[in-house]
Design a protein around this motif. Sequence first.
Motif, PDB file in Angstrom:
ATOM      1  N   LYS A 193      -0.028   7.443  14.208  1.00  4.47           N
ATOM      2  CA  LYS A 193      -0.762   8.272  13.242  1.00  4.47           C
ATOM      3  C   LYS A 193      -0.140   8.170  11.857  1.00  4.47           C
ATOM      4  N   ARG A 194       1.191   8.269  11.787  1.00  2.00           N
ATOM      5  CA  ARG A 194       1.873   8.167  10.488  1.00  2.00           C
ATOM      6  C   ARG A 194       1.688   6.767   9.898  1.00  2.00           C
ATOM      7  N   LEU A 195       1.743   5.733  10.742  1.00  2.00           N
ATOM      8  CA  LEU A 195       1.539   4.377  10.251  1.00  2.00           C
ATOM      9  C   LEU A 195       0.123   4.191   9.718  1.00  2.00           C
ATOM     10  N   PHE A 196      -0.851   4.814  10.376  1.00  2.00           N
ATOM     11  CA  PHE A 196      -2.233   4.712   9.911  1.00  2.00           C
ATOM     12  C   PHE A 196      -2.373   5.319   8.508  1.00  2.00           C
ATOM     13  N   ILE A 197      -1.786   6.485   8.316  1.00  2.00           N
ATOM     14  CA  ILE A 197      -1.842   7.123   6.985  1.00  2.00           C
ATOM     15  C   ILE A 197      -1.080   6.283   5.963  1.00  2.00           C
ATOM     16  N   PHE A 198       0.077   5.767   6.353  1.00  4.76           N
ATOM     17  CA  PHE A 198       0.869   4.912   5.472  1.00  4.76           C
ATOM     18  C   PHE A 198       0.075   3.680   5.070  1.00  4.76           C
ATOM     19  N   GLY A 199      -0.629   3.086   6.025  1.00  4.32           N
ATOM     20  CA  GLY A 199      -1.416   1.895   5.734  1.00  4.32           C
ATOM     21  C   GLY A 199      -2.535   2.143   4.754  1.00  4.32           C
ATOM     22  N   LEU A 200      -3.090   3.360   4.751  1.00  2.93           N
ATOM     23  CA  LEU A 200      -4.160   3.675   3.811  1.00  2.93           C
ATOM     24  C   LEU A 200      -3.673   3.613   2.366  1.00  2.93           C
ATOM     25  N   PHE A 201      -2.384   3.895   2.162  1.00  3.98           N
ATOM     26  CA  PHE A 201      -1.829   3.872   0.807  1.00  3.98           C
ATOM     27  C   PHE A 201      -1.285   2.502   0.421  1.00  3.98           C
ATOM     28  N   ASN A 202      -1.167   1.605   1.387  1.00  6.41           N
ATOM     29  CA  ASN A 202      -0.632   0.266   1.102  1.00  6.41           C
ATOM     30  C   ASN A 202      -1.766  -0.701   0.802  1.00  6.41           C
ATOM     31  N   PHE A 203      -2.534  -0.402  -0.210  1.00  6.07           N
ATOM     32  CA  PHE A 203      -3.672  -1.246  -0.602  1.00  6.07           C
ATOM     33  C   PHE A 203      -3.167  -2.636  -0.975  1.00  6.07           C
ATOM     34  N   SER A 204      -3.818  -3.664  -0.432  1.00  7.64           N
ATOM     35  CA  SER A 204      -3.391  -5.037  -0.678  1.00  7.64           C
ATOM     36  C   SER A 204      -4.593  -5.968  -0.654  1.00  7.64           C
ATOM     37  N   LEU A 205      -4.640  -6.895  -1.591  1.00  9.56           N
ATOM     38  CA  LEU A 205      -5.687  -7.913  -1.641  1.00  9.56           C
ATOM     39  C   LEU A 205      -5.148  -9.290  -1.287  1.00  9.56           C
ATOM     40  N   VAL A 206      -4.032  -9.305  -0.568  1.00  7.83           N
ATOM     41  CA  VAL A 206      -3.438 -10.589  -0.213  1.00  7.83           C
ATOM     42  C   VAL A 206      -4.345 -11.388   0.709  1.00  7.83           C
ATOM     43  N   VAL A 207      -5.242 -10.698   1.436  1.00  7.10           N
ATOM     44  CA  VAL A 207      -6.131 -11.412   2.352  1.00  7.10           C
ATOM     45  C   VAL A 207      -7.029 -12.388   1.602  1.00  7.10           C
TER      46      VAL A 207
END
Length: 517
Positions: A193-207
Amino acid sequence: MTAAAKIEVGEWRRVNKLTLVVNTLLTAGRALIPIGFALYSISDDGGATGIAALLFGLGGIALFALMIGGAWLSWYRMRYRIGENDVRLEQGIISRSARSVPYDRIQDVSLEQKLIPRILGLVEVKFETGAGGKDELTLSYVSEAEGERLRDTVREMAEGEGASPIDAAHRPLSASAPAAQQQGETLFAMGPKRLFIFGLFNFSLVVFAVLLGAMQQLEFLLPFDLWDYLSDWLRDGRIVEAGKAVSGYGLAAKIIAAIYALGVVIVVGMASGMVRTFVRDWEFRLDRTPKGFRRRRGLLTKTDVVMPVQRVQALVVKTGVIRRRFGWHGLSVISLAQDNGSSNHDIAPFATMAEIAPIAREAGFTLPDDSALWRRASSDYYFDRAILRAFFPATAALLAFVTGFVPVGLALAAVTMFIAAGEYFLWRFVRHALDPEQVISRRGWLAPSLRIANRVKLHSVEITQGPLARWRGYCTLRFGLAGGRLAFPGLGLEDAREMRSAALNSIAAVDFAKLPK
């Protein structure tokens, strides 16, 4: 991790035999792309005859045999030794090399498991020397139990804890402390759950960069030439036709299309950041053990790092523009084995301040409160910065107005005002403080960061002034740390001298020869 054969001091040893499997698989993986190109070229030239296929098959078998033979020779010719004074590694098939690192230069020992070694139960042992990653010694690969014993033995001998080298080497891991004590107390952990929230803030366009790179590298697999197609599309005026087609739609349709495109970018960026977060920080756990902070994380590549508390030189608390509004911050440490630009020293990358405070106390630091005597940098310093940074856009805006390019002038004037406003807010929010035990720096206003250094662990204090600073009466106060530097720019000269005197008194009152290593 179960114990295997005990480590003998002075005995030459080889890495685990399963290293052959890892090296062979990695080499074969790197050879897949050249083999694919060769197969494609054979079929494209119409040469995929029985003879050509047979020769290619025989060549592949010979290449695989060479890879196996090279991996075995590389394993056989590599050996290491845990000596009484150093760790030594010798390797090389034809040209031999020998690396020796004395214990007094080893700052930390960490374990890392990439995907294939992790499946086989192997770890990579890294002996960090604090030279920015340029002078590390690495053993690839040993068993998990062997890695644990190597880490404990080398750390004890490097820190000189009083045990003789042979006793330290022969003592099993389970005998040095109870299992529960070795595991330590969990200070911080992140679940899904914490990782999911953390991932929402780690916006990345590297893809998008990955996709473009893959299209360029794998263009031969497409049924058409991608770049010729784009060139024709531009040359034939299709982009103009597409623009006319879009202009035919109403304003509402254009707004919906723009919102949809923006939404796609946001969703892809958030999904990319979430994947990166889960892969890097899966099962993140920080424990307080008798040896120091032990941090474990990773989905594909698992890392197990122990950071001795006495080697922590400073704390860094960071946040983001958006995550700050929700109360999320990140905690990392500056240590003697600091690798510049590395995230290897993150100990609570996504936590609240209530979670960070006890971790800071365990490291020997306290977060500043309202009683801290904050000092603001000189207003002249930020005024001069604003003038220097806004000079070129302000001059360009004036020229644009004079020559009649009013829209350009307005845009440049807006940039000038933004620069001036930014310097004003920095002057308001950037603070520095010196309490009886710590040096504290607070930087930024949209995404502020906090740096805290122990006064006892400071190595030097200096005041620097350039020509403009001497004329205007401000300076930069720099504190030297073993893992880097901490600077207070733009301080008034009297404030800087007072803070320097207090810090030097703290340094001079300590006999560094008696500090724990």
